[in-house]
Design a protein around this motif. Structure first.
Motif, PDB file in Angstrom:
ATOM      1  N   ASN A  68       0.856  -1.119   0.185  1.00 27.93           N
ATOM      2  CA  ASN A  68      -0.075   0.021  -0.117  1.00 27.93           C
ATOM      3  C   ASN A  68       0.882   1.073   0.029  1.00 27.93           C
ATOM      4  OD1 ASN A  68      -1.136  -1.989   2.280  1.00 27.93           O
ATOM      5  ND2 ASN A  68      -2.629  -1.753   0.747  1.00 27.93           N
ATOM      6  N   ILE A  69       0.615   2.163  -0.884  1.00 27.14           N
ATOM      7  CA  ILE A  69       1.455   3.321  -0.957  1.00 27.14           C
ATOM      8  C   ILE A  69       0.531   4.698  -0.737  1.00 27.14           C
ATOM      9  CG2 ILE A  69       3.153   4.677  -2.660  1.00 27.14           C
ATOM     10  CD1 ILE A  69       3.831   2.207  -4.111  1.00 27.14           C
ATOM     11  N   GLU A  70       0.791   5.179   0.312  1.00 24.20           N
ATOM     12  CA  GLU A  70      -0.141   6.445   0.606  1.00 24.20           C
ATOM     13  C   GLU A  70       0.476   7.581  -0.055  1.00 24.20           C
ATOM     14  OE1 GLU A  70      -1.123   6.597   4.726  1.00 24.20           O
ATOM     15  OE2 GLU A  70      -0.161   4.628   5.012  1.00 24.20           O
ATOM     16  N   CYS A  71      -0.389   8.289  -0.926  1.00 28.12           N
ATOM     17  CA  CYS A  71      -0.058   9.540  -1.691  1.00 28.12           C
ATOM     18  C   CYS A  71      -0.787  10.744  -1.274  1.00 28.12           C
ATOM     19  CB  CYS A  71       0.121   9.010  -3.120  1.00 28.12           C
ATOM     20  SG  CYS A  71       0.927   7.451  -3.609  1.00 28.12           S
ATOM     21  N   GLU A  72      -0.159  11.798  -1.898  1.00 34.19           N
ATOM     22  CA  GLU A  72      -0.877  13.128  -1.967  1.00 34.19           C
ATOM     23  C   GLU A  72      -0.619  13.551  -3.345  1.00 34.19           C
ATOM     24  OE1 GLU A  72       1.421  15.577   0.738  1.00 34.19           O
ATOM     25  OE2 GLU A  72       3.234  15.619  -0.593  1.00 34.19           O
ATOM     26  N   TYR A  73      -1.642  14.290  -3.625  1.00 31.74           N
ATOM     27  CA  TYR A  73      -1.540  15.080  -5.120  1.00 31.74           C
ATOM     28  C   TYR A  73      -0.788  16.027  -5.295  1.00 31.74           C
ATOM     29  CZ  TYR A  73      -3.883  17.713  -8.870  1.00 31.74           C
ATOM     30  OH  TYR A  73      -4.256  18.433 -10.081  1.00 31.74           O
ATOM     31  N   LEU A  74      -0.015  16.014  -6.532  1.00 34.25           N
ATOM     32  CA  LEU A  74       1.069  17.017  -6.882  1.00 34.25           C
ATOM     33  C   LEU A  74       0.254  17.926  -8.142  1.00 34.25           C
ATOM     34  CD1 LEU A  74       4.497  15.356  -6.829  1.00 34.25           C
ATOM     35  CD2 LEU A  74       3.459  16.885  -5.163  1.00 34.25           C
ATOM     36  N   TRP A  75       0.060  17.392  -9.161  1.00 32.78           N
ATOM     37  CA  TRP A  75      -0.426  18.020 -10.409  1.00 32.78           C
ATOM     38  C   TRP A  75      -0.966  17.121 -11.547  1.00 32.78           C
ATOM     39  CZ3 TRP A  75       1.823  15.959 -14.426  1.00 32.78           C
ATOM     40  CH2 TRP A  75       3.082  15.255 -14.598  1.00 32.78           C
ATOM     41  N   GLU A  76      -1.582  17.841 -12.307  1.00 34.60           N
ATOM     42  CA  GLU A  76      -2.229  17.025 -13.421  1.00 34.60           C
ATOM     43  C   GLU A  76      -2.076  17.851 -14.845  1.00 34.60           C
ATOM     44  OE1 GLU A  76      -6.644  17.943 -14.039  1.00 34.60           O
ATOM     45  OE2 GLU A  76      -6.312  17.923 -11.758  1.00 34.60           O
ATOM     46  N   GLN A  77      -2.081  17.137 -15.905  1.00 40.35           N
ATOM     47  CA  GLN A  77      -1.789  17.742 -17.308  1.00 40.35           C
ATOM     48  C   GLN A  77      -2.678  16.891 -18.439  1.00 40.35           C
ATOM     49  OE1 GLN A  77      -0.042  20.343 -18.493  1.00 40.35           O
ATOM     50  NE2 GLN A  77      -1.371  19.902 -20.387  1.00 40.35           N
ATOM     51  N   GLU A  78      -3.525  17.865 -19.198  1.00 40.48           N
ATOM     52  CA  GLU A  78      -4.255  16.733 -20.193  1.00 40.48           C
ATOM     53  C   GLU A  78      -3.247  16.147 -21.062  1.00 40.48           C
ATOM     54  OE1 GLU A  78      -6.810  19.663 -22.360  1.00 40.48           O
ATOM     55  OE2 GLU A  78      -8.468  19.463 -21.055  1.00 40.48           O
ATOM     56  N   LEU A  79      -3.714  15.002 -21.400  1.00 43.16           N
ATOM     57  CA  LEU A  79      -2.925  13.982 -22.581  1.00 43.16           C
ATOM     58  C   LEU A  79      -2.630  14.709 -23.656  1.00 43.16           C
ATOM     59  CD1 LEU A  79      -4.378  10.275 -22.149  1.00 43.16           C
ATOM     60  CD2 LEU A  79      -2.436  11.356 -20.887  1.00 43.16           C
ATOM     61  N   PHE A  80      -3.707  15.596 -24.139  1.00 48.17           N
ATOM     62  CA  PHE A  80      -3.451  16.414 -25.336  1.00 48.17           C
ATOM     63  C   PHE A  80      -4.389  17.427 -25.036  1.00 48.17           C
ATOM     64  CE2 PHE A  80      -5.617  12.619 -26.584  1.00 48.17           C
ATOM     65  CZ  PHE A  80      -7.022  13.328 -27.100  1.00 48.17           C
ATOM     66  N   ALA A  81      -4.558  18.458 -25.846  1.00 53.75           N
ATOM     67  CA  ALA A  81      -5.444  19.483 -25.726  1.00 53.75           C
ATOM     68  C   ALA A  81      -6.669  19.037 -26.196  1.00 53.75           C
ATOM     69  CB  ALA A  81      -5.149  20.654 -26.639  1.00 53.75           C
ATOM     70  N   GLY A  82      -7.688  19.224 -25.292  1.00 50.52           N
ATOM     71  CA  GLY A  82      -9.226  18.692 -25.457  1.00 50.52           C
ATOM     72  C   GLY A  82      -9.139  17.439 -24.857  1.00 50.52           C
ATOM     73  N   SER A  83      -8.338  16.645 -24.169  1.00 50.57           N
ATOM     74  CA  SER A  83      -8.286  15.171 -23.955  1.00 50.57           C
ATOM     75  C   SER A  83      -9.564  15.256 -22.813  1.00 50.57           C
ATOM     76  CB  SER A  83      -7.322  14.902 -23.383  1.00 50.57           C
ATOM     77  OG  SER A  83      -7.420  13.079 -23.057  1.00 50.57           O
ATOM     78  N   LYS A  84     -10.167  13.929 -22.930  1.00 47.10           N
ATOM     79  CA  LYS A  84     -11.082  13.779 -21.492  1.00 47.10           C
ATOM     80  C   LYS A  84     -10.414  13.212 -20.692  1.00 47.10           C
ATOM     81  CE  LYS A  84     -13.062   9.236 -22.489  1.00 47.10           C
ATOM     82  NZ  LYS A  84     -14.436   8.555 -22.622  1.00 47.10           N
ATOM     83  N   GLU A  85      -9.096  12.965 -20.767  1.00 46.44           N
ATOM     84  CA  GLU A  85      -8.195  12.175 -19.752  1.00 46.44           C
ATOM     85  C   GLU A  85      -7.053  13.254 -19.199  1.00 46.44           C
ATOM     86  OE1 GLU A  85      -9.478   7.924 -21.639  1.00 46.44           O
ATOM     87  OE2 GLU A  85      -7.896   9.159 -22.515  1.00 46.44           O
ATOM     88  N   VAL A  86      -6.347  12.888 -18.115  1.00 44.89           N
ATOM     89  CA  VAL A  86      -5.257  13.460 -17.714  1.00 44.89           C
ATOM     90  C   VAL A  86      -4.285  12.870 -17.240  1.00 44.89           C
ATOM     91  CG1 VAL A  86      -6.545  15.678 -17.172  1.00 44.89           C
ATOM     92  CG2 VAL A  86      -6.347  13.909 -15.512  1.00 44.89           C
ATOM     93  N   VAL A  87      -2.992  13.200 -17.153  1.00 40.00           N
ATOM     94  CA  VAL A  87      -1.836  12.494 -16.438  1.00 40.00           C
ATOM     95  C   VAL A  87      -1.985  13.064 -15.007  1.00 40.00           C
ATOM     96  CG1 VAL A  87       0.545  12.557 -16.133  1.00 40.00           C
ATOM     97  CG2 VAL A  87      -0.451  12.151 -18.450  1.00 40.00           C
ATOM     98  N   ILE A  88      -1.798  12.401 -13.906  1.00 41.50           N
ATOM     99  CA  ILE A  88      -1.733  12.906 -12.563  1.00 41.50           C
ATOM    100  C   ILE A  88      -0.513  12.399 -11.938  1.00 41.50           C
ATOM    101  CG2 ILE A  88      -2.671  13.041 -10.456  1.00 41.50           C
ATOM    102  CD1 ILE A  88      -5.421  13.071 -11.546  1.00 41.50           C
ATOM    103  N   ALA A  89       0.048  13.191 -11.152  1.00 43.30           N
ATOM    104  CA  ALA A  89       1.385  12.934 -10.438  1.00 43.30           C
ATOM    105  C   ALA A  89       1.098  12.921  -8.839  1.00 43.30           C
ATOM    106  CB  ALA A  89       2.581  13.914 -10.684  1.00 43.30           C
ATOM    107  N   VAL A  90       1.382  11.889  -8.375  1.00 45.25           N
ATOM    108  CA  VAL A  90       1.122  11.838  -6.627  1.00 45.25           C
ATOM    109  C   VAL A  90       2.523  11.493  -6.197  1.00 45.25           C
ATOM    110  CG1 VAL A  90      -1.271  11.257  -6.999  1.00 45.25           C
ATOM    111  CG2 VAL A  90       0.418   9.317  -7.030  1.00 45.25           C
ATOM    112  N   ARG A  91       2.555  12.097  -4.949  1.00 46.64           N
ATOM    113  CA  ARG A  91       4.074  11.692  -4.309  1.00 46.64           C
ATOM    114  C   ARG A  91       3.565  10.740  -3.144  1.00 46.64           C
ATOM    115  NH1 ARG A  91       6.975  16.792  -3.229  1.00 46.64           N
ATOM    116  NH2 ARG A  91       5.298  17.376  -2.143  1.00 46.64           N
ATOM    117  N   ALA A  92       4.502   9.814  -2.740  1.00 46.62           N
ATOM    118  CA  ALA A  92       4.468   8.814  -1.808  1.00 46.62           C
ATOM    119  C   ALA A  92       4.592   9.524  -0.446  1.00 46.62           C
ATOM    120  CB  ALA A  92       5.216   7.555  -1.949  1.00 46.62           C
TER     121      ALA A  92
END
Length: 223
Positions: A146-170
């Motif tokens: 189990n890796i407990e994480c906190e949210y760092l940032w997000e970025q769309e996969l491409f402009a207008g994408s319905k999905e994002v890349v999210i970075a979290v830190r352990a």
């Protein structure tokens, strides 16, 4: 000999189905997901929904990396902005990444169907929810890591994408003793980490040549 596999010059059918419908049903994938079949680690992202119910999302398409002694980052490579997982992360700022072994994989798959807003998704899938130690989120007791994480940032996969890349830190890690010792159950081999493998596909015909649900990794011999 190598042959170019075009993104646009592709068969009309994949596994006997219309290719666009098939990749959409499988999670809005690309044709190249099936051409390459690159394995990705499997884990379950857990958190609280705004109504206090457990959220559990079986996830892949991610990578892990350290940056200095104190930073261990997970980049969640594909998160749907319309899903409970995204909403939970944005509202609470935390989550837990839970790594299952194959003996509980069938229950983890059930979280896909048990994803109603009013459902405790961990419990409904036959798994045990317990409080994480350092973040305000539930975690899955049966998972060996189990890796407990906190949210760092997000970025769309491409402009207008319905999905994002999210970075979290352990911020905290818990691992079963039997798995931390490779001479016992271990992290690798048939008992350890699971990898999602898109069904290997013939790029010329769209025929699925081998049906694979998940795979494991065996440690190699020292060089």
């Amino acid at each position: 000999m190598k042959k170019e596999v075009s993104m646009f010059d592709r068969p009309e059918k994949l596994a006997g189905y219309d290719i666009e419908q098939y990749v959409a049903f499988c999670g809005n994938l690309s044709w190249y997901d099936f051409v390459t079949s690159i394995p990705q680690s499997v884990f379950v992202v857990t958190g609280w929904k705004s109504n206090g119910k457990e959220n559990a999302c079986l996830h892949s398409w991610s990578s892990f990396m350290g940056s200095g002694l104190d930073n261990f980052i997970c980049v969640l490579g594909k998160v749907d902005k319309g899903g409970h997982m995204y909403q939970s992360l944005k509202e609470t700022g935390v989550c837990v990444l839970n790594f299952p072994s194959k003996k509980i994989y069938d229950r983890c798959i059930k979280t896909i169907g048990n994803n109603q807003f009013e459902t405790d998704e961990i419990t409904a899938s036959g798994l045990t929810a317990e409080k994480a130690l350092k973040v305000n989120a539930p975690q899955i007791k049966e998972c060996f890591l189990n890796i407990e994480c906190e949210y760092l940032w997000e970025q769309e996969l491409f402009a207008g994408s319905k999905e994002v890349v999210i970075a979290v830190r352990a911020v905290n890690i818990s691992m079963d003793n039997e798995y931390s010792d490779q001479t016992k159950l271990g992290r690798y081999g048939k008992n350890g980490y699971l990898y999602y493998i898109d069904q290997p596909t013939n790029p010329e015909t769209g025929e699925i040549t081998t049906t694979i649900n998940y795979g494991t990794v065996e440690p190699g011999e020292p060089l």
